[in-house]
Write a protein that holds these residues in place. Sequence first.
Motif, PDB file in Angstrom:
ATOM      1  N   ARG A  57       0.827  -1.213   0.000  1.00 31.60           N
ATOM      2  CA  ARG A  57       0.000   0.000   0.000  1.00 31.60           C
ATOM      3  C   ARG A  57       0.863   1.265   0.000  1.00 31.60           C
ATOM      4  O   ARG A  57       0.548   2.233  -0.700  1.00 31.60           O
ATOM      5  N   GLU A 103       3.887   5.194  -5.976  1.00 33.64           N
ATOM      6  CA  GLU A 103       3.789   5.035  -7.426  1.00 33.64           C
ATOM      7  C   GLU A 103       2.859   6.091  -8.012  1.00 33.64           C
ATOM      8  O   GLU A 103       3.149   6.685  -9.066  1.00 33.64           O
ATOM      9  N   SER A 104       1.720   6.356  -7.346  1.00 36.12           N
ATOM     10  CA  SER A 104       0.787   7.366  -7.836  1.00 36.12           C
ATOM     11  C   SER A 104       1.442   8.738  -7.881  1.00 36.12           C
ATOM     12  O   SER A 104       1.319   9.471  -8.874  1.00 36.12           O
ATOM     13  N   GLU A 156       2.285   1.678  -3.481  1.00 36.74           N
ATOM     14  CA  GLU A 156       1.268   2.105  -4.445  1.00 36.74           C
ATOM     15  C   GLU A 156       1.029   3.612  -4.354  1.00 36.74           C
ATOM     16  O   GLU A 156       0.837   4.286  -5.373  1.00 36.74           O
ATOM     17  N   LEU A 181       7.461  -2.268  -6.131  1.00 39.94           N
ATOM     18  CA  LEU A 181       6.078  -2.707  -5.997  1.00 39.94           C
ATOM     19  C   LEU A 181       5.877  -4.086  -6.614  1.00 39.94           C
ATOM     20  O   LEU A 181       5.204  -4.954  -6.042  1.00 39.94           O
ATOM     21  N   GLN A 234       8.087   1.182  -9.166  1.00 36.69           N
ATOM     22  CA  GLN A 234       7.315   0.105  -9.792  1.00 36.69           C
ATOM     23  C   GLN A 234       8.023  -1.245  -9.630  1.00 36.69           C
ATOM     24  O   GLN A 234       7.367  -2.279  -9.422  1.00 36.69           O
TER      25      GLN A 234
END
Length: 605
Positions: free
Chosen positions: A157, A163-164, A160, A331, A328
């Motif tokens: 989480r 990443e956003s 992520e 992730l 990424q």
Amino acid sequence: MSGWSKLFAPAGSCPGIGYIGRIIMTTSMTSTSDKAAALGKHAQQASASRTRSSRMMFVAISGVLAIGAFALFTRSSLNWLTTNSAMANFETHTVGRETFNVDLIEKGEMQAAKSTDIISEVEGQSTIIWLIPEGTPVKKGDLLVELASDKIDDRVRQEELKESNAITAYESAQAELEIQQDKNASDIRKGHLVIELAQIELEKYEKGEWMQKQKDANIAIDQAQMLLERREQDFKAADELLGRGFITQTEYDEDEFNHSKAIWDLEKAKNAKLVLSQYTHIVDLRRRQSDLEEAQKELNRIKKNAQAEERKKTRNLEGNHKELDLIQDQLANLRQQKKNCRLTASAPGFVVYYSGGGGRHMMSGSQIKEGETVYERQIIMQIPDTSEMVVKLRVHEAKTNKLAIGQRAIVEVEGLPGKQFNGRVNKIAAIADTQNRWLNPDLKEYETEVLMDETTELLKPGVTAHVRILVETIENQPAVPVQAVFTKGPNQYVFVSESGSPTPKIVQLGAIGTDWAQINSGVNENDKVLLAFDDKLRRLISTESATADASDNSANSHRPAGEQGQKKRGGRRPGSPGKLGASPGAGNHEKAKTNAKPSNHGTPS
């Protein structure tokens, strides 16, 4: 009574000692009388006193030696009687030639020769939350182990969210780069336009305006010249008319003024042309040339600034792209880690929990069970291929010289009493396995595999196996039972019965088996050796060693100094009894010491 008389007086019950006491008393009394007679002669008294003291010392030493010899004789007699009485309590064996096997017996674990390892691929450490029972048959794809993934979920989480943000930063940097590229192109076009206009302006002046101004200046001069000529004619006519009275003075003055003015206009036109040629033209030309040069320089500045800004935006975009790729990748790795928390079977078979240890991560006593912590690359369980089985042994480095590839072996499995299986040594590790060095840094063992000749359903992975490796066969060689050998220090002894009395003899051993020990030298065939011995017999070895040392010291005291030094350096006299170096079989004895040495309790290891 003198001091010597007091010393020996209590031993009067012994005739020898009483006699010595009386001699000492007599000598003492005599010395007292001589001393009283020689009181006036100081020099003679001192000499006589030293002589008497030497005599007394000699007599005393002789008495002590006599007492020691008597005691030694008495003790030897008692030992001889005790030894002969003990001789009858022990069995004997007649030395002869025997044929026996030399075996290496080790304990190991039965394992499949080939197996699929189920390894934890989760980074760091994790906890087992579910585990399939051991021995369960499985098929490909079945779930075997599930590891805790709550920490991984939290990290997924977080990554992520990163990443956003990274995607937003990357897209913003990409848009900024495109805007900068458009702006750079526009600025460069404007710079080229300014240069083009400056060039046109310069050409316009050089090929148009300058020529026009020159022509205008020449025309102005011509007009002024023509006007001057006309005014000059008018003025001359006015002068004639004024003399005749045809015009008034005012009209004459006006013509005169116009004539002067025409002269001034001509000079003015000529001066204007001069200023135009020497000053105005140069200024205008230089200004236009300068405008063109500045426009060109400004274009260069625009291009450099455009390149710098574009490079800056490009690198910012590349940095955001790398950061996005890194996030990424992390992730993707975390998502893969989450998948790795569920371990499935890659081949059909049945489950066997791994018991080979996890190196430094798996402490002794730790088990594969729910709630246990496992580490990355740790083997949790195996799916064995039972079509081919091996026994894995750990052989101490002192015994590895007995091993060789291809040696036959007999295997007994715990839980199958009376059943034996055949195998052969298939693999010997080239270097010592030190995975347990943190427990014992000095322990060095070599992993060895014994391949079973055949496999049955009775042989299962994980069971304890006892392996007897056939090292060699000794045929028709002198040998004694291993219980007849006693080790003391660097030597091995047997007790030989000679005339009913046991005598310890140093022997040199060859190969040592489970029941028999080969004799290279020290005893002969048909000698009778004791199969057991007690502390009284062991003390005979100490007595013989002390006697041999005393004999060596006595012989050494009569040797020249050079030979004494040589004995000190060599340590052993060639051919001396009881020394291992004196026998032809010394090399074999060294091998025996390396391979297997009898223990201090009389049984070879």
